[in-house]
Write a protein that holds these residues in place. Structure first.
Motif, PDB file in Angstrom:
ATOM      1  N   TYR A  41       0.851  -1.185   0.000  1.00  7.77           N
ATOM      2  CA  TYR A  41       0.000   0.000   0.000  1.00  7.77           C
ATOM      3  C   TYR A  41       0.887   1.236   0.000  1.00  7.77           C
ATOM      4  O   TYR A  41       1.834   1.332   0.779  1.00  7.77           O
ATOM      5  CB  TYR A  41      -0.915   0.028   1.236  1.00  7.77           C
ATOM      6  N   GLN A  42       0.573   2.183  -0.904  1.00  8.48           N
ATOM      7  CA  GLN A  42       1.267   3.470  -0.944  1.00  8.48           C
ATOM      8  C   GLN A  42       0.249   4.591  -0.824  1.00  8.48           C
ATOM      9  O   GLN A  42      -0.853   4.497  -1.380  1.00  8.48           O
ATOM     10  CB  GLN A  42       2.003   3.660  -2.277  1.00  8.48           C
ATOM     11  N   THR A  43       0.631   5.649  -0.141  1.00  6.17           N
ATOM     12  CA  THR A  43      -0.215   6.833  -0.112  1.00  6.17           C
ATOM     13  C   THR A  43      -0.146   7.501  -1.478  1.00  6.17           C
ATOM     14  O   THR A  43       0.735   7.196  -2.289  1.00  6.17           O
ATOM     15  CB  THR A  43       0.268   7.825   0.967  1.00  6.17           C
ATOM     16  N   GLU A  44      -1.039   8.413  -1.731  1.00  4.34           N
ATOM     17  CA  GLU A  44      -1.023   9.144  -3.012  1.00  4.34           C
ATOM     18  C   GLU A  44       0.281   9.918  -3.179  1.00  4.34           C
ATOM     19  O   GLU A  44       0.834   9.981  -4.270  1.00  4.34           O
ATOM     20  CB  GLU A  44      -2.232  10.086  -3.116  1.00  4.34           C
ATOM     21  N   GLU A  45       0.772  10.501  -2.094  1.00  2.00           N
ATOM     22  CA  GLU A  45       2.037  11.241  -2.165  1.00  2.00           C
ATOM     23  C   GLU A  45       3.197  10.313  -2.511  1.00  2.00           C
ATOM     24  O   GLU A  45       4.060  10.652  -3.325  1.00  2.00           O
ATOM     25  CB  GLU A  45       2.311  11.963  -0.849  1.00  2.00           C
ATOM     26  N   GLU A  46       3.225   9.127  -1.910  1.00  2.00           N
ATOM     27  CA  GLU A  46       4.290   8.164  -2.216  1.00  2.00           C
ATOM     28  C   GLU A  46       4.218   7.728  -3.679  1.00  2.00           C
ATOM     29  O   GLU A  46       5.242   7.585  -4.347  1.00  2.00           O
ATOM     30  CB  GLU A  46       4.182   6.946  -1.296  1.00  2.00           C
ATOM     31  N   LYS A  47       3.013   7.545  -4.193  1.00  2.00           N
ATOM     32  CA  LYS A  47       2.838   7.171  -5.602  1.00  2.00           C
ATOM     33  C   LYS A  47       3.370   8.247  -6.543  1.00  2.00           C
ATOM     34  O   LYS A  47       3.899   7.942  -7.606  1.00  2.00           O
ATOM     35  CB  LYS A  47       1.372   6.887  -5.909  1.00  2.00           C
ATOM     36  N   GLU A  48       3.218   9.515  -6.149  1.00  2.00           N
ATOM     37  CA  GLU A  48       3.714  10.633  -6.971  1.00  2.00           C
ATOM     38  C   GLU A  48       5.227  10.575  -7.149  1.00  2.00           C
ATOM     39  O   GLU A  48       5.755  10.980  -8.183  1.00  2.00           O
ATOM     40  CB  GLU A  48       3.346  11.979  -6.343  1.00  2.00           C
ATOM     41  N   TYR A  49       5.939  10.085  -6.144  1.00  2.00           N
ATOM     42  CA  TYR A  49       7.396  10.042  -6.183  1.00  2.00           C
ATOM     43  C   TYR A  49       7.943   8.698  -6.660  1.00  2.00           C
ATOM     44  O   TYR A  49       9.145   8.504  -6.728  1.00  2.00           O
ATOM     45  CB  TYR A  49       7.982  10.373  -4.806  1.00  2.00           C
ATOM     46  N   THR A  50       7.057   7.763  -6.975  1.00  2.00           N
ATOM     47  CA  THR A  50       7.447   6.429  -7.420  1.00  2.00           C
ATOM     48  C   THR A  50       7.402   6.373  -8.940  1.00  2.00           C
ATOM     49  O   THR A  50       6.409   6.761  -9.540  1.00  2.00           O
ATOM     50  CB  THR A  50       6.510   5.376  -6.803  1.00  2.00           C
ATOM     51  N   TYR A  51       8.487   5.920  -9.559  1.00  2.00           N
ATOM     52  CA  TYR A  51       8.535   5.860 -11.023  1.00  2.00           C
ATOM     53  C   TYR A  51       9.604   4.883 -11.500  1.00  2.00           C
ATOM     54  O   TYR A  51      10.471   4.475 -10.739  1.00  2.00           O
ATOM     55  CB  TYR A  51       8.848   7.244 -11.607  1.00  2.00           C
ATOM     56  N   ILE A  52       9.530   4.540 -12.781  1.00  2.00           N
ATOM     57  CA  ILE A  52      10.593   3.808 -13.451  1.00  2.00           C
ATOM     58  C   ILE A  52      10.756   4.445 -14.826  1.00  2.00           C
ATOM     59  O   ILE A  52       9.779   4.795 -15.483  1.00  2.00           O
ATOM     60  CB  ILE A  52      10.299   2.290 -13.540  1.00  2.00           C
ATOM     61  N   SER A  53      12.013   4.649 -15.216  1.00  2.00           N
ATOM     62  CA  SER A  53      12.304   5.218 -16.540  1.00  2.00           C
ATOM     63  C   SER A  53      13.508   4.471 -17.117  1.00  2.00           C
ATOM     64  O   SER A  53      13.943   3.476 -16.554  1.00  2.00           O
ATOM     65  CB  SER A  53      12.578   6.719 -16.433  1.00  2.00           C
TER      66      SER A  53
END
Length: 89
Positions: A41-53
């Protein structure tokens, strides 16, 4: 010759993976990234900073930041070690 180095770190630096194949290294990063996020589970804020490029990824989980980075290096061997120039006997 290009060499790709995948490093990952969270609380500490993990052992790097090294390959001459970018796709192999990217797939290792992607697999690790997806495993970390599986059933989490991630908060919305944590999801904003989560990425793959293409050359990096970040997962933020419960305030902890896990990061992956691929570095591309040009490796030049001395002529005596260049297998393309060594004659077969």
């Amino acid at each position: 010759m290009k060499v790709y180095v995948l490093c990952s770190y969270g609380d500490s630096l993990n052992d790097p993976s090294i390959s001459t194949d970018y796709q192999e290294i990217y797939e290792k990063m992607e697999k690790s990234y997806k495993m970390v996020l599986e059933d989490v589970y991630q908060t919305e804020e944590e999801k904003e900073y989560t990425y793959i490029s293409g050359y990096s990824a970040r997962a933020v989980i419960h305030g902890d930041w896990l990061e992956w980075s691929i570095t591309e290096l040009e490796l030049t061997l001395p002529p005596q070690y260049d297998i393309r120039k060594i004659k077969q006997t």
